[in-house]
Scaffold this active site. Structure first.
Site, PDB file in Angstrom:
ATOM      1  N   SER A 166       0.858  -1.190   0.000  1.00  0.00           N
ATOM      2  CA  SER A 166       0.000   0.000   0.000  1.00  0.00           C
ATOM      3  C   SER A 166       0.890   1.234   0.000  1.00  0.00           C
ATOM      4  O   SER A 166       1.682   1.406  -0.923  1.00  0.00           O
ATOM      5  CB  SER A 166      -0.950  -0.024   1.205  1.00  0.00           C
ATOM      6  OG  SER A 166      -1.864   1.055   1.148  1.00  0.00           O
ATOM      7  N   THR A 167       0.811   2.072   1.023  1.00  0.00           N
ATOM      8  CA  THR A 167       1.560   3.330   1.045  1.00  0.00           C
ATOM      9  C   THR A 167       3.063   3.079   0.888  1.00  0.00           C
ATOM     10  O   THR A 167       3.657   2.323   1.650  1.00  0.00           O
ATOM     11  CB  THR A 167       1.311   4.068   2.373  1.00  0.00           C
ATOM     12  OG1 THR A 167      -0.089   4.140   2.608  1.00  0.00           O
ATOM     13  CG2 THR A 167       1.898   5.461   2.332  1.00  0.00           C
ATOM     14  N   HIS A 215      -2.740  -1.118  -3.302  1.00  0.00           N
ATOM     15  CA  HIS A 215      -3.916  -0.265  -3.146  1.00  0.00           C
ATOM     16  C   HIS A 215      -3.812   0.933  -4.085  1.00  0.00           C
ATOM     17  O   HIS A 215      -2.918   1.771  -3.931  1.00  0.00           O
ATOM     18  CB  HIS A 215      -4.043   0.217  -1.697  1.00  0.00           C
ATOM     19  CG  HIS A 215      -4.301  -0.884  -0.732  1.00  0.00           C
ATOM     20  ND1 HIS A 215      -3.972  -0.794   0.608  1.00  0.00           N
ATOM     21  CD2 HIS A 215      -4.871  -2.113  -0.890  1.00  0.00           C
ATOM     22  CE1 HIS A 215      -4.327  -1.901   1.227  1.00  0.00           C
ATOM     23  NE2 HIS A 215      -4.864  -2.726   0.338  1.00  0.00           N
ATOM     24  N   MET A 262       0.008   1.208   5.107  1.00  0.00           N
ATOM     25  CA  MET A 262      -0.671   1.500   6.367  1.00  0.00           C
ATOM     26  C   MET A 262      -1.821   0.522   6.567  1.00  0.00           C
ATOM     27  O   MET A 262      -2.353  -0.056   5.616  1.00  0.00           O
ATOM     28  CB  MET A 262      -1.187   2.936   6.384  1.00  0.00           C
ATOM     29  CG  MET A 262      -2.296   3.255   5.402  1.00  0.00           C
ATOM     30  SD  MET A 262      -2.862   4.958   5.618  1.00  0.00           S
ATOM     31  CE  MET A 262      -4.099   5.050   4.318  1.00  0.00           C
ATOM     32  N   ASP A 308      -4.482  -4.652   6.158  1.00  0.00           N
ATOM     33  CA  ASP A 308      -5.065  -5.476   5.101  1.00  0.00           C
ATOM     34  C   ASP A 308      -4.149  -6.646   4.763  1.00  0.00           C
ATOM     35  O   ASP A 308      -2.958  -6.463   4.519  1.00  0.00           O
ATOM     36  CB  ASP A 308      -5.296  -4.612   3.849  1.00  0.00           C
ATOM     37  CG  ASP A 308      -5.978  -5.367   2.717  1.00  0.00           C
ATOM     38  OD1 ASP A 308      -6.696  -6.353   3.013  1.00  0.00           O
ATOM     39  OD2 ASP A 308      -5.811  -4.969   1.555  1.00  0.00           O
TER      40      ASP A 308
END
Length: 350
Positions: free
Chosen positions: A171-172, A197, A290, A293
């Site tokens: 993600s991030t 994401h 972050m 998930d």
């Protein structure tokens, strides 16, 4: 959260600056310390207000967001969340901005502006708070060198169906982490399925960019794709992705499912399906991001016999997802980003 995240909002439109400032300050953990109409004003504001996070429009007069990042990050690395348009040009600039050091982005609403703006601001508040804890120190004294395009040999469309799988969640900070990992992949790697994401539209451009850099074929996953050796499949934004087993091999299923763990695509959905369809014939990696998930999905993979790792805290932009994967028992150990490919190859050989 404790200390408020101090934010500098940079946008050439006074109306947008007002909307973003008001929307961000609805969160008690965020303080907008200043706004700036262009990168030159932003440079002065940074020295005065010393913000924790910048929000930055991708397209601005005088100097666009990407050029500003390339000048700023090697001298004064600050976490940046881009505010992007959904146009193809906006998507390309956003990808360039992530390459130049931005940790994340939000997309401006294209239709149903009132509802879309509320959703965008909710997303921006969460990403700004995550960015305020991001580690971007590795950009200090960074020198920009163009990455040469890898020479892809052979007809990848005729590669054999993969008998093993690599499953990766991110993600991030994941776009840069994935680039570092995948550019070290060799064509003999098993088929790889990735959830990063990202909204619809951006994943196709992200896959195309990786495909131009890597020695393996990278594409946005499509419903019914047969997973082949030497191929990497990026889950499409706005859809869920599952791996199923057929007589021909592993087949991808994309569908309009509900959000899981707050995401679509979700690492959780993908890894739960890999646990069921591949079991011990899979390995997994959880990269920077972050939230949590995929933590239980990776645990399901381990319980089914797969070997799994997480990126270590020192090399993460945000340690959330890898940390949760370790806490759940899904990831058996943490490794530096530079060692992810080598470790996956070692686990595959066992």
């Amino acid at each position: 959260m404790g200390k408020k995240a101090r934010v500098l909002v940079i946008d050439d439109s006074i109306l947008v600056r007002q909307i973003l400032s008001q929307g961000l300050q609805e969160d008690p953990d965020i303080e907008v310390v200043a706004t700036a109409s262009d990168p030159y004003a932003a440079r002065d504001a940074i020295s005065v207000y010393k913000p924790d996070v910048l929000t930055l429009d991708v397209e601005m007069p005088k100097m666009d967001g990407v050029e500003f990042l390339r000048k700023m990050m090697p001298q004064c690395p600050i976490p940046v969340v881009m505010v992007s348009s959904l146009t193809e040009r906006g998507q390309k600039i956003t990808m360039d901005a992530l390459d130049a050091g931005a940790v994340d982005f939000v997309a401006k609403p294209k239709a149903n502006v009132a509802t879309g703006l509320t959703q965008m601001m909710r997303e921006l508040r969460e990403k700004v708070k995550a960015a305020s804890t991001a580690n971007v120190s590795h950009w200090l004294n960074h020198s920009y060198r163009p990455v040469s395009q890898a020479a892809q040999s052979g007809d990848y469309g005729k590669r054999a169906a993969s008998q093993r799988l690599i499953a990766i969640g991110a993600s991030t900070g994941g776009t840069e982490a994935l680039k570092e990992v995948l550019t070290t992949f060799t064509p003999d790697m098993p088929g790889t399925v990735i959830v990063q994401h990202m909204p619809a539209g951006f994943t196709r451009m992200f896959a195309e960019r990786l495909n131009s850099l890597c020695g393996v074929a990278v594409k946005e996953a499509a419903n019914g794709d047969l997973v082949r050796e030497g191929h990497v499949y990026i889950a499409p934004g706005g859809k869920q992705l599952e791996v199923t087993k057929s007589p021909q091999g592993f087949v991808l299923r994309t569908f309009d499912g509900k959000e899981v763990c707050g995401h679509r695509p979700s690492v959780e959905v993908m890894m739960q399906s890999v646990a069921k369809s591949a079991g011990r014939n899979a390995v997994g990696a959880m990269l920077t991001g972050m939230g949590g998930d995929g933590a239980m999905g990776m645990r399901a993979m381990r319980d089914a016999g797969a070997r799994c790792i997480a990126q270590d805290e020192a090399s993460c932009v945000v340690f959330g997802m890898p940390n949760k994967a370790l806490e759940s028992g899904g990831a058996e150990r943490a490794v530096p980003l530079r060692d992810v490919t080598r470790t996956l190859k070692t686990l595959l050989s066992r």
